[in-house]
Design a protein around this motif. Sequence first.
Motif, PDB file in Angstrom:
ATOM      1  N   ASP A 212       0.853  -1.191   0.000  1.00  0.00           N
ATOM      2  CA  ASP A 212       0.000   0.000   0.000  1.00  0.00           C
ATOM      3  C   ASP A 212       0.886   1.236   0.000  1.00  0.00           C
ATOM      4  OD1 ASP A 212      -2.930  -0.948   0.475  1.00  0.00           O
ATOM      5  OD2 ASP A 212      -1.738  -2.088   1.937  1.00  0.00           O
ATOM      6  N   GLY A 213       0.566   2.183  -0.861  1.00  0.00           N
ATOM      7  CA  GLY A 213       1.348   3.416  -0.913  1.00  0.00           C
ATOM      8  C   GLY A 213       1.322   4.034  -2.295  1.00  0.00           C
ATOM      9  N   GLN A 214       2.229   4.971  -2.512  1.00  0.00           N
ATOM     10  CA  GLN A 214       2.261   5.711  -3.770  1.00  0.00           C
ATOM     11  C   GLN A 214       3.692   5.974  -4.196  1.00  0.00           C
ATOM     12  OE1 GLN A 214       0.485   9.614  -3.552  1.00  0.00           O
ATOM     13  NE2 GLN A 214       1.036  10.152  -5.651  1.00  0.00           N
ATOM     14  N   LYS A 215       3.961   5.810  -5.478  1.00  0.00           N
ATOM     15  CA  LYS A 215       5.229   6.209  -6.070  1.00  0.00           C
ATOM     16  C   LYS A 215       4.953   7.274  -7.122  1.00  0.00           C
ATOM     17  CE  LYS A 215       7.655   3.193  -3.756  1.00  0.00           C
ATOM     18  NZ  LYS A 215       8.734   3.575  -2.798  1.00  0.00           N
ATOM     19  N   VAL A 216       5.972   8.080  -7.424  1.00  0.00           N
ATOM     20  CA  VAL A 216       5.774   9.172  -8.373  1.00  0.00           C
ATOM     21  C   VAL A 216       7.008   9.306  -9.252  1.00  0.00           C
ATOM     22  CG1 VAL A 216       6.713  11.043  -6.929  1.00  0.00           C
ATOM     23  CG2 VAL A 216       4.845  11.537  -8.542  1.00  0.00           C
ATOM     24  N   TRP A 217       6.836   9.982 -10.386  1.00  0.00           N
ATOM     25  CA  TRP A 217       7.906  10.140 -11.388  1.00  0.00           C
ATOM     26  C   TRP A 217       8.418   8.772 -11.860  1.00  0.00           C
ATOM     27  CZ3 TRP A 217       6.720  14.676 -12.465  1.00  0.00           C
ATOM     28  CH2 TRP A 217       6.553  15.666 -11.507  1.00  0.00           C
ATOM     29  N   THR A 218       7.476   7.837 -12.012  1.00  0.00           N
ATOM     30  CA  THR A 218       7.837   6.476 -12.404  1.00  0.00           C
ATOM     31  C   THR A 218       7.897   6.399 -13.932  1.00  0.00           C
ATOM     32  OG1 THR A 218       6.639   5.719 -10.440  1.00  0.00           O
ATOM     33  CG2 THR A 218       7.322   4.055 -12.033  1.00  0.00           C
ATOM     34  N   SER A 219       9.107   6.406 -14.462  1.00  0.00           N
ATOM     35  CA  SER A 219       9.289   6.438 -15.913  1.00  0.00           C
ATOM     36  C   SER A 219       8.698   5.189 -16.567  1.00  0.00           C
ATOM     37  CB  SER A 219      10.772   6.539 -16.261  1.00  0.00           C
ATOM     38  OG  SER A 219      11.337   7.725 -15.737  1.00  0.00           O
ATOM     39  N   MET A 220       7.880   5.410 -17.606  1.00  0.00           N
ATOM     40  CA  MET A 220       7.336   4.353 -18.463  1.00  0.00           C
ATOM     41  C   MET A 220       6.545   3.295 -17.701  1.00  0.00           C
ATOM     42  SD  MET A 220       8.349   5.814 -21.107  1.00  0.00           S
ATOM     43  CE  MET A 220       7.671   4.679 -22.314  1.00  0.00           C
ATOM     44  N   ALA A 221       5.968   3.665 -16.566  1.00  0.00           N
ATOM     45  CA  ALA A 221       5.157   2.697 -15.812  1.00  0.00           C
ATOM     46  C   ALA A 221       3.963   2.221 -16.636  1.00  0.00           C
ATOM     47  CB  ALA A 221       4.675   3.317 -14.506  1.00  0.00           C
ATOM     48  N   HIS A 222       3.466   3.062 -17.521  1.00  0.00           N
ATOM     49  CA  HIS A 222       2.285   2.695 -18.316  1.00  0.00           C
ATOM     50  C   HIS A 222       2.587   1.603 -19.338  1.00  0.00           C
ATOM     51  CE1 HIS A 222       4.469   5.901 -20.331  1.00  0.00           C
ATOM     52  NE2 HIS A 222       3.935   5.547 -21.480  1.00  0.00           N
ATOM     53  N   ASP A 223       3.871   1.354 -19.609  1.00  0.00           N
ATOM     54  CA  ASP A 223       4.249   0.289 -20.540  1.00  0.00           C
ATOM     55  C   ASP A 223       4.899  -0.899 -19.836  1.00  0.00           C
ATOM     56  OD1 ASP A 223       3.463   1.380 -23.080  1.00  0.00           O
ATOM     57  OD2 ASP A 223       5.109   2.808 -22.905  1.00  0.00           O
TER      58      ASP A 223
END
Length: 398
Positions: free
Chosen positions: A161-172
């Motif tokens: 549980d939590g949040q990460k940010v500025w995650t490069s290319m997470a959508h792929d």
Amino acid sequence: MTQTDEEFRAEARAWLEEHLSGEFAALKGLGGPGSEHVAHAERRGWDRHLAEHGWTCVGWPEEHGGRGLSLAQQVIWHEEYARAEAPARVNHLGEELLGPTLIAFGTSEQQERFLPRIRAVDELWCQGYSEPGAGSDLAAVSTKARLVSTSSTTEPEWVVDGQKVWTSMAHDADWIFVIARTEPGSRLHQGLSFLLVPMDQPGVEVRPIRQITGTSEFNEVFFTGARTAKDLVVGEPGDGWRVAMALLGFERGVSTLGQQLGFRRELGQVVATARRTGTYDDPVVRDRLAQAAVGLEVMRSNALRILSENLRGEGAARGQDNVAKLVWADWHKHLGELAMEVQGSAGLVAEEDGLTESQRLFLFTRADTIYGGSDEVQRTIIAERVLGLPREPRGTST
């Protein structure tokens, strides 16, 4: 440079010249920071073509599917790849960061499960480090994971549980490696674990972050009861800080030379634009272009020196990685500014089909001094941990 190295250079150059043709010829120069969205599927096809011919993971040991190339030969490969204007790779995080980390810290089962798929570009990875309250300060992560048993007959799973940010290319990406706090009440770098988490599950949500360039290669990633197997922790539970720092060491390894060779190509484009627009005749512009060229050579020499020290087992002097980050980020940001200046007033107008390469370079490099550890944080680390200066105040009591 040995005769063997020269023969390897000839082999790499000939292969690239032969194969960057036909359907792949149109990919030359495409991709890279700020342009990761460009021809992504086609570039992945190119990466798979590299894999089929044994040109991915070239520095990995042969027993793990690599070529076991020497440092000199890895440098040669990056040089020839850049010289050929081959497209930016889509599998950097898996091949250059996670793969070496699994080789160093992973179990044999983890290596057998993931390394072949990374080498073949069958699975793409993203990096779950930064958080809204823990950007450059990785030890402040608050994403949590706990082992949960659903029944007495099944293995416990990590629930994240939590949040990460500025995650490069997470959508792929198919998978994400996550730093999470697995020991309740732990602080700073204690009690962290390095987990491998599948992206395609109900507990993972990816939200693209629209950038000033108009693209969205960065993302927020939200974990709400996301699950991964108990044995998908790299290293021991609670030892994630050591694993995470080792991964960052791989990030600053030979692949940095590939980054600098990309810089060289960008500088060449800026020089070509200056000649075309006539701004090259301005002595001030020529002086700045010369300074940029000298700065690039200094960065390359310094990177080679650090890599050579590491290869000899000496280890780079403390703080050199931080200095290197400061230098290249500042250099690249100023190159973006110079790219706009040599265009003149034409640089202020976007083309009908979007931004020019120079405009995208200028806008994206605004972030160089922030991501990967901001300039402020790098200077603080150098001041406190290298120079021994008094620690910066961490807040005041009331």
